[in-house]
Write an enzyme that holds these catalytic residues in place. Structure first.
Site, short mmCIF file in Angstrom:
data_model
loop_
_atom_site.label_atom_id
_atom_site.label_comp_id
_atom_site.label_asym_id
_atom_site.label_seq_id
_atom_site.Cartn_x
_atom_site.Cartn_y
_atom_site.Cartn_z
N GLU A 94 0.83 -1.20 0.00
CA GLU A 94 0.00 0.00 0.00
C GLU A 94 0.87 1.25 0.00
O GLU A 94 2.00 1.23 0.48
CB GLU A 94 -0.87 0.01 1.27
CG GLU A 94 -2.32 -0.34 1.04
CD GLU A 94 -3.11 0.78 0.37
OE1 GLU A 94 -2.51 1.66 -0.29
OE2 GLU A 94 -4.34 0.77 0.50
N ASP A 95 0.29 2.34 -0.47
CA ASP A 95 1.02 3.60 -0.44
C ASP A 95 0.99 4.23 0.96
O ASP A 95 2.00 4.61 1.52
CB ASP A 95 0.48 4.59 -1.49
CG ASP A 95 -1.03 4.81 -1.43
OD1 ASP A 95 -1.71 4.20 -0.58
OD2 ASP A 95 -1.53 5.61 -2.25
N ASP A 98 -4.34 5.67 6.07
CA ASP A 98 -4.81 6.90 6.72
C ASP A 98 -5.98 6.52 7.65
O ASP A 98 -5.76 6.16 8.80
CB ASP A 98 -5.22 7.89 5.62
CG ASP A 98 -5.61 9.26 6.15
OD1 ASP A 98 -5.38 9.53 7.34
OD2 ASP A 98 -6.14 10.07 5.37
N PHE A 147 -0.84 16.36 4.18
CA PHE A 147 -1.20 15.76 2.90
C PHE A 147 0.02 15.77 1.99
O PHE A 147 0.56 16.82 1.67
CB PHE A 147 -2.37 16.53 2.26
CG PHE A 147 -2.96 15.79 1.11
CD1 PHE A 147 -3.91 14.80 1.33
CD2 PHE A 147 -2.54 16.05 -0.18
CE1 PHE A 147 -4.44 14.09 0.26
CE2 PHE A 147 -3.06 15.33 -1.26
CZ PHE A 147 -4.02 14.35 -1.04
N ARG A 160 1.85 12.93 -9.15
CA ARG A 160 2.31 11.60 -8.80
C ARG A 160 3.78 11.37 -9.18
O ARG A 160 4.48 10.61 -8.54
CB ARG A 160 1.49 10.53 -9.54
CG ARG A 160 0.10 10.34 -9.01
CD ARG A 160 -0.46 9.02 -9.55
NE ARG A 160 -1.91 8.98 -9.49
CZ ARG A 160 -2.61 8.60 -8.43
NH1 ARG A 160 -2.00 8.22 -7.33
NH2 ARG A 160 -3.93 8.58 -8.47
P1 IMP Z 1 -7.51 5.33 3.84
O1 IMP Z 1 -8.09 6.59 4.43
O2 IMP Z 1 -6.60 4.65 4.81
O3 IMP Z 1 -8.59 4.45 3.31
O4 IMP Z 1 -6.61 5.78 2.63
C1 IMP Z 1 -7.21 6.01 1.39
C2 IMP Z 1 -6.28 6.51 0.36
O5 IMP Z 1 -6.23 7.92 0.47
C3 IMP Z 1 -4.83 6.08 0.36
O6 IMP Z 1 -4.61 4.81 -0.18
C4 IMP Z 1 -4.24 7.16 -0.51
O7 IMP Z 1 -4.38 6.80 -1.87
C5 IMP Z 1 -5.09 8.37 -0.16
N1 IMP Z 1 -4.35 9.25 0.74
C6 IMP Z 1 -4.39 9.29 2.09
N2 IMP Z 1 -3.55 10.26 2.55
C7 IMP Z 1 -2.99 10.82 1.46
C8 IMP Z 1 -2.03 11.87 1.26
O8 IMP Z 1 -1.50 12.51 2.20
N3 IMP Z 1 -1.70 12.18 -0.02
C9 IMP Z 1 -2.25 11.53 -1.10
N4 IMP Z 1 -3.13 10.53 -0.96
C10 IMP Z 1 -3.50 10.19 0.30
MG MG Z 2 -3.81 3.68 -1.64
#
Ligand code: IMP
Ligand code: MG
Length: 170
Positions: A94-95, A98, A147, A160
């Protein structure tokens, strides 16, 4: 734009993660399947697998999260696994984690397919907005409530391809 992590800093950490991952798996297997969660994890995935010293099969899923009615967040699947993960050692790449909603969704489905083991590597972890408690095995960096863009991370699908991870100046 402020640089939060240079390409070199990211790469140094990814080498460590690759060694750690190799060390964890090698006592019981010489092959894993790494599943890249597109689009954000593309660069992390491609750099990480090169640092894992065993057979790594590649697989890709594409999901995106969006806000549904009210404050509920939903996950939309854009493409899914193209082969079985049954009985395999699966490493989800995963990247960033959050809220945890995206990863929780993926892990919930993957578990139903009965992989031999199911682990997670994420380049970044933010703890400030966590809504679901998800297990993470390998974390690159923990970051605060900011962010980030670059190295796969987008702002409205842009930025990106910046070769570093940055934060927009306030
Ligand atoms: P989740 O909130 O854990 O479900 O994360 C959802 C998605 O939001 C991640 O996989 C990222 O693609 C995107 N995301 C969360 N934080 C950031 C950020 O700081 N920059 C860019 N994308 C983000
Ligand atoms: Mg992601």
């Amino acid at each position: 734009m402020q640089t939060l992590f240079t390409r070199e800093e990211i790469h140094t950490r990814i080498k460590e993660l690759g060694d750690e991952i190799t060390g964890i798996y090698s006592p019981f297997t010489n092959e894993i399947m790494a599943v890249c969660v597109l689009k954000g994890a593309i660069h992390f995935f491609s750099d990480l697998v090169l640092e894992i010293n065993m057979n790594v099969l590649y697989s890709f899923v594409q999901v995106s999260s969006y806000s549904g009615a009210g404050s509920t967040e939903r996950v939309k699947v854009k493409s899914w696994l193209d082969e079985s993960i049954y009985g395999k050692h699966i490493l989800v790449v995963e990247d960033i984690v959050d809220t945890g909603i995206t990863l929780n969704y993926i892990l919930g489905y993957f578990a139903k397919y009965k992989p031999a083991t199911l682990k997670v590597a994420t380049l970044f972890e933010k703890k400030a907005h966590r809504k679901v408690d998800v297990p993470i095995d390998f974390v690159g960096f923990e970051i605060g409530d900011k962010f980030i863009v670059g190295y796969g991370f987008d702002y409205d699908q842009k930025k990106r391809n910046l070769p570093f991870v940055g934060v927009e100046d306030a």
